[in-house]
Design a protein around this motif. Structure first.
Motif, mmCIF file in Angstrom:
data_model
loop_
_atom_site.group_PDB
_atom_site.id
_atom_site.type_symbol
_atom_site.label_atom_id
_atom_site.label_comp_id
_atom_site.label_asym_id
_atom_site.label_seq_id
_atom_site.Cartn_x
_atom_site.Cartn_y
_atom_site.Cartn_z
ATOM 1 N N ASN A 1 0.831 -1.212 0.000
ATOM 2 C CA ASN A 1 0.000 0.000 0.000
ATOM 3 C C ASN A 1 0.860 1.254 0.000
ATOM 4 O OD1 ASN A 1 -2.425 -1.395 -0.033
ATOM 5 N ND2 ASN A 1 -2.635 -1.418 2.199
ATOM 6 N N THR A 2 1.954 1.230 0.773
ATOM 7 C CA THR A 2 2.875 2.366 0.772
ATOM 8 C C THR A 2 3.505 2.541 -0.604
ATOM 9 O OG1 THR A 2 3.379 2.070 3.129
ATOM 10 C CG2 THR A 2 4.962 3.336 1.820
ATOM 11 N N ALA A 3 3.889 1.424 -1.224
ATOM 12 C CA ALA A 3 4.498 1.479 -2.560
ATOM 13 C C ALA A 3 3.528 2.069 -3.579
ATOM 14 C CB ALA A 3 4.930 0.076 -2.989
ATOM 15 N N ARG A 4 2.282 1.634 -3.543
ATOM 16 C CA ARG A 4 1.285 2.138 -4.498
ATOM 17 C C ARG A 4 1.030 3.626 -4.319
ATOM 18 N NH1 ARG A 4 -2.576 -3.048 -3.458
ATOM 19 N NH2 ARG A 4 -1.835 -4.380 -5.183
ATOM 20 N N THR A 5 1.044 4.063 -3.064
ATOM 21 C CA THR A 5 0.805 5.483 -2.784
ATOM 22 C C THR A 5 1.989 6.348 -3.191
ATOM 23 O OG1 THR A 5 -0.599 4.881 -0.900
ATOM 24 C CG2 THR A 5 0.247 7.138 -0.970
ATOM 25 N N THR A 6 3.194 5.807 -3.023
ATOM 26 C CA THR A 6 4.418 6.583 -3.227
ATOM 27 C C THR A 6 4.847 6.632 -4.686
ATOM 28 O OG1 THR A 6 5.145 5.899 -1.011
ATOM 29 C CG2 THR A 6 6.805 6.875 -2.468
ATOM 30 N N HIS A 7 4.731 5.517 -5.393
ATOM 31 C CA HIS A 7 5.270 5.408 -6.748
ATOM 32 C C HIS A 7 4.127 5.263 -7.767
ATOM 33 C CE1 HIS A 7 9.010 4.828 -4.631
ATOM 34 N NE2 HIS A 7 8.585 3.709 -4.087
ATOM 35 N N ARG A 8 3.978 6.239 -8.611
ATOM 36 C CA ARG A 8 2.910 6.220 -9.607
ATOM 37 C C ARG A 8 3.516 6.370 -11.002
ATOM 38 N NH1 ARG A 8 -1.994 6.788 -7.021
ATOM 39 N NH2 ARG A 8 -1.928 7.572 -4.865
ATOM 40 N N GLN A 9 3.834 5.243 -11.598
ATOM 41 C CA GLN A 9 4.375 5.206 -12.958
ATOM 42 C C GLN A 9 3.414 4.406 -13.822
ATOM 43 O OE1 GLN A 9 7.273 7.538 -12.333
ATOM 44 N NE2 GLN A 9 7.909 6.280 -14.059
ATOM 45 N N SER A 10 3.286 4.822 -15.077
ATOM 46 C CA SER A 10 2.334 4.154 -15.967
ATOM 47 C C SER A 10 2.701 2.705 -16.243
ATOM 48 C CB SER A 10 2.226 4.926 -17.292
ATOM 49 O OG SER A 10 3.496 4.986 -17.937
ATOM 50 N N ASN A 11 3.986 2.356 -16.158
ATOM 51 C CA ASN A 11 4.425 0.983 -16.443
ATOM 52 C C ASN A 11 4.760 0.198 -15.178
ATOM 53 O OD1 ASN A 11 6.694 2.577 -15.926
ATOM 54 N ND2 ASN A 11 8.026 1.356 -17.251
ATOM 55 N N LEU A 12 4.212 0.643 -14.025
ATOM 56 C CA LEU A 12 4.538 0.035 -12.744
ATOM 57 C C LEU A 12 3.274 -0.404 -12.027
ATOM 58 C CD1 LEU A 12 6.539 -0.570 -10.396
ATOM 59 C CD2 LEU A 12 6.277 1.827 -9.704
ATOM 60 N N MET A 13 3.292 -1.634 -11.495
ATOM 61 C CA MET A 13 2.189 -2.120 -10.680
ATOM 62 C C MET A 13 2.755 -2.939 -9.521
ATOM 63 S SD MET A 13 0.618 -5.229 -13.019
ATOM 64 C CE MET A 13 -0.505 -5.717 -11.706
ATOM 65 N N PHE A 14 1.943 -3.127 -8.483
ATOM 66 C CA PHE A 14 2.364 -3.875 -7.307
ATOM 67 C C PHE A 14 1.347 -4.961 -6.990
ATOM 68 C CE2 PHE A 14 4.487 0.207 -6.875
ATOM 69 C CZ PHE A 14 5.781 -0.176 -6.553
ATOM 70 N N HIS A 15 1.848 -6.055 -6.423
ATOM 71 C CA HIS A 15 1.011 -7.218 -6.143
ATOM 72 C C HIS A 15 1.432 -7.825 -4.812
ATOM 73 C CE1 HIS A 15 -1.678 -10.473 -7.609
ATOM 74 N NE2 HIS A 15 -0.940 -11.218 -6.810
ATOM 75 N N THR A 16 0.462 -8.171 -3.976
ATOM 76 C CA THR A 16 0.763 -8.810 -2.700
ATOM 77 C C THR A 16 0.847 -10.321 -2.883
ATOM 78 O OG1 THR A 16 -0.447 -7.064 -1.526
ATOM 79 C CG2 THR A 16 0.043 -9.072 -0.304
ATOM 80 N N SER A 17 2.013 -10.866 -2.603
ATOM 81 C CA SER A 17 2.228 -12.306 -2.716
ATOM 82 C C SER A 17 3.572 -12.637 -2.086
ATOM 83 C CB SER A 17 2.231 -12.745 -4.187
ATOM 84 O OG SER A 17 2.542 -14.127 -4.314
ATOM 85 N N ASN A 18 3.769 -13.889 -1.682
ATOM 86 C CA ASN A 18 5.115 -14.272 -1.282
ATOM 87 C C ASN A 18 5.870 -14.803 -2.488
ATOM 88 O OD1 ASN A 18 4.553 -17.099 -1.556
ATOM 89 N ND2 ASN A 18 3.769 -17.167 0.535
#
Length: 289
Positions: free
Chosen positions: A102-119
């Motif tokens: 959630n911190t990553a999504r809030t901090t980094h907003r790039q059109s070619n960047l996404m984040f996913h929760t997983s191990n």
């Protein structure tokens, strides 16, 4: 042609993997779930030099791999994920902690960047042979290697790259100051470090990659000019300190360290340095018939 599939495993082996993954997930979540810790991590953790990411991209190209999709496993708040966006068309950061993501999504907003929760041991959301680069920055010692390497081999395209890197214990430009930090690291926090911390201490010398021809380099360093408050802020992100605080919530250890460092440096900046280690591996390319 090299097949892109995962071999069938017996139910017993599958149950064992799920059990081990659950234990690993629980341990990692224990250390990194707090929102306050995520904020400290984002603010005070050092970032790697830009030259390192150029080197990683070049390693991918020299292996005849493409620069289409990169996956950063154990990405935390995205400090190691964002620089890959300069070189890859699509970048995915993966971390076990929803708070960190959630911190990553809030901090980094790039059109070619996404984040996913997983191990890292379970990357089912990624298709077989769909990724050109997998990176792990300062997190491989938290991951169970066997199931992770199996997943990496599955998702990497032929000639795709695996790069595992991190940094060792820091030093500062004062012998007296180093003694203060070393006492905190080795004495005050003794018993609070996870046993896997030894991998950081020995710069991942005991960790090997699953691909033949893998190599190790140590050509990079991280070096910053920080205030005393910045250095103490970094010390507060250490996982052992987070564990220590749970047992000693009123501890003034870091307050005392800050006072001692201020007496040494007055209003001057501290030069703080970390050695960087890099492990490089490449999946076998397609074999022509």
């Amino acid at each position: 042609m090299q097949p892109c599939f995962t071999k069938f495993r017996s139910p017993k082996a599958l149950i064992r993997q799920i059990f081990l993954s659950a234990i690993t997930l629980s341990r990692k979540m224990e250390l990194f779930v707090g929102s306050e810790h995520s904020d400290l991590y984002q603010k005070y953790r050092p970032t790697y030099p830009p030259e390192l990411y150029a080197f990683i991209a070049n390693f991918c190209k020299t292996g005849r791999g493409s620069l289409d999709t990169a996956v950063d496993v154990g990405c935390g708040t995205g400090l190691s994920t964002l620089p890959l966006c300069k070189y890859f068309n699509k970048v995915i950061g993966v971390d076990v902690s929803e708070t960190q993501i959630n911190t990553a999504r809030t901090t980094h907003r790039q059109s070619n960047l996404m984040f996913h929760t997983s191990n890292g041991e379970q990357l089912q959301f990624l298709s077989d042979c769909s990724v050109d680069l997998v990176t792990v920055a300062q997190a491989m010692h938290w991951i169970e290697p066997e199931p992770f390497y199996r997943e990496v081999t599955r998702i990497l395209r032929p000639s795709g790259s695996l790069v595992v890197y991190g940094y060792g214990i820091n030093t500062i430009d004062s012998n007296e100051g180093n003694k203060i930090i070393d006492k905190f690291y080795s004495h005050d926090l003794e018993g609070f470090w996870d046993s896997r911390r030894r991998h950081i201490d020995n710069l991942y010398q005991e960790i090997s990659l699953p691909f033949s021809g893998s190599e190790r380099i140590s050509d990079f360093v991280i070096q910053n000019r920080w205030s005393v408050s910045d250095v103490v802020g970094y010390l507060s992100t250490w996982s052992a300190w987070q564990r220590y605080l749970k047992q000693h919530p009123d501890s003034n250890l870091l307050v005392e360290i800050q006072r001692h460092l201020e007496n040494i440096y007055q209003d001057q900046k501290i030069t703080i340095t970390w050695p960087v280690f890099v492990l490089l591996g490449r999946k076998e390319s397609e074999k022509k018939p």
